[in-house]
Design a protein around this motif. Structure first.
Motif, PDB file in Angstrom:
ATOM      1  N   TYR A 172     -15.924  78.520  30.376  1.00 59.24           N
ATOM      2  CA  TYR A 172     -17.110  78.845  29.596  1.00 59.24           C
ATOM      3  C   TYR A 172     -17.611  80.209  30.037  1.00 59.24           C
ATOM      4  O   TYR A 172     -17.524  80.577  31.207  1.00 59.24           O
ATOM      5  CB  TYR A 172     -18.236  77.830  29.818  1.00 59.24           C
ATOM      6  N   ASN A 173     -18.169  80.951  29.089  1.00 62.77           N
ATOM      7  CA  ASN A 173     -18.734  82.260  29.384  1.00 62.77           C
ATOM      8  C   ASN A 173     -20.228  82.137  29.603  1.00 62.77           C
ATOM      9  O   ASN A 173     -20.884  81.297  28.998  1.00 62.77           O
ATOM     10  CB  ASN A 173     -18.458  83.212  28.225  1.00 62.77           C
ATOM     11  N   THR A 174     -20.744  82.984  30.467  1.00 66.39           N
ATOM     12  CA  THR A 174     -22.171  82.991  30.740  1.00 66.39           C
ATOM     13  C   THR A 174     -22.622  84.409  31.053  1.00 66.39           C
ATOM     14  O   THR A 174     -21.853  85.204  31.596  1.00 66.39           O
ATOM     15  CB  THR A 174     -22.523  82.059  31.919  1.00 66.39           C
ATOM     16  N   LYS A 175     -23.853  84.708  30.726  1.00 62.83           N
ATOM     17  CA  LYS A 175     -24.452  85.984  31.124  1.00 62.83           C
ATOM     18  C   LYS A 175     -25.373  85.769  32.316  1.00 62.83           C
ATOM     19  O   LYS A 175     -25.982  86.706  32.811  1.00 62.83           O
ATOM     20  CB  LYS A 175     -25.224  86.595  29.952  1.00 62.83           C
ATOM     21  N   ASP A 176     -25.482  84.513  32.786  1.00 60.51           N
ATOM     22  CA  ASP A 176     -26.323  84.155  33.923  1.00 60.51           C
ATOM     23  C   ASP A 176     -25.517  83.243  34.849  1.00 60.51           C
ATOM     24  O   ASP A 176     -25.667  82.024  34.827  1.00 60.51           O
ATOM     25  CB  ASP A 176     -27.593  83.456  33.446  1.00 60.51           C
ATOM     26  N   MET A 177     -24.620  83.848  35.642  1.00 58.58           N
ATOM     27  CA  MET A 177     -23.734  83.075  36.498  1.00 58.58           C
ATOM     28  C   MET A 177     -24.500  82.169  37.448  1.00 58.58           C
ATOM     29  O   MET A 177     -24.197  80.982  37.573  1.00 58.58           O
ATOM     30  CB  MET A 177     -22.805  83.996  37.290  1.00 58.58           C
ATOM     31  N   THR A 218     -26.285  79.255  35.494  1.00 58.47           N
ATOM     32  CA  THR A 218     -25.340  78.321  34.895  1.00 58.47           C
ATOM     33  C   THR A 218     -24.629  77.512  35.965  1.00 58.47           C
ATOM     34  O   THR A 218     -24.455  76.296  35.841  1.00 58.47           O
ATOM     35  CB  THR A 218     -24.330  79.070  33.999  1.00 58.47           C
ATOM     36  N   LEU A 243     -16.489  79.096  35.141  1.00 55.14           N
ATOM     37  CA  LEU A 243     -17.507  79.923  34.499  1.00 55.14           C
ATOM     38  C   LEU A 243     -17.079  81.369  34.650  1.00 55.14           C
ATOM     39  O   LEU A 243     -16.564  81.765  35.698  1.00 55.14           O
ATOM     40  CB  LEU A 243     -18.873  79.717  35.165  1.00 55.14           C
ATOM     41  N   ASP A 245     -18.420  85.458  33.879  1.00 59.79           N
ATOM     42  CA  ASP A 245     -19.456  86.402  33.471  1.00 59.79           C
ATOM     43  C   ASP A 245     -18.802  87.744  33.210  1.00 59.79           C
ATOM     44  O   ASP A 245     -18.670  88.556  34.113  1.00 59.79           O
ATOM     45  CB  ASP A 245     -20.530  86.522  34.544  1.00 59.79           C
ATOM     46  N   HIS A 266     -16.955  87.161  25.668  1.00 54.65           N
ATOM     47  CA  HIS A 266     -18.079  86.400  25.146  1.00 54.65           C
ATOM     48  C   HIS A 266     -17.545  85.505  24.054  1.00 54.65           C
ATOM     49  O   HIS A 266     -16.523  85.781  23.451  1.00 54.65           O
ATOM     50  CB  HIS A 266     -19.160  87.337  24.607  1.00 54.65           C
TER      51      HIS A 266
END
Length: 140
Positions: free
Chosen positions: A25-30, A33, A65, A67, A80
């Protein structure tokens, strides 16, 4: 873990798949998340690389995860969008050669890390797939 699962693929597959290795899964808030999965589900940390990649020990399939924002400036790492599944193959460079020969879109050429080889391709709908091979020979 030294088990080697049987192939998931039929004997005539162009790129035989041994197992599914991970879902990413992608995240901008490692940090946020990662904390969500650890606190809510009690997932234990696995391998981590800076703030770019974080794994949980969720055998037999690893939850990762990513980022991509931490690698700004290099568009190939700007991941993303939807989740990505990693398919365990015996030889990533050979698998990519087969993909190229059959007109498959190559998103990221083979990359070697200290624990694995991986490369990314796209299916006809644009979904990302990782072709993955652990150096310790395990899969799944």
């Amino acid at each position: 873990m030294s088990r080697v699962p049987p192939s998931l693929s039929s004997p005539d597959a162009l790129v035989p798949v041994r197992a599914l290795d991970f879902v990413m899964y992608n995240t901008k808030d490692m940090h946020g998340t990662r904390a969500f999965y650890q606190k809510l589900f009690g997932f234990q940390p696995g391998e981590e690389w800076e703030d770019f990649w974080s794994e949980f020990a969720t055998a037999p399939l690893t939850l990762c995860l990513n980022d991509g924002t931490s690698r700004q400036g290099d568009p190939k790492w700007d991941w993303h969008g939807a989740a990505c599944v990693a398919l365990a193959v015996d030889d990533v460079p050979s698998a990519i050669a087969q993909c190229r020969e059959h007109g498959v879109t190559i998103l990221i050429e083979p990359v070697e890390t200290r624990v694995c080889w991986m490369a990314w391709i796209a299916d006809p709908a644009g979904n990302r797939l990782c072709l993955h091979s652990r150096k310790n020979g395990t899969a799944g």
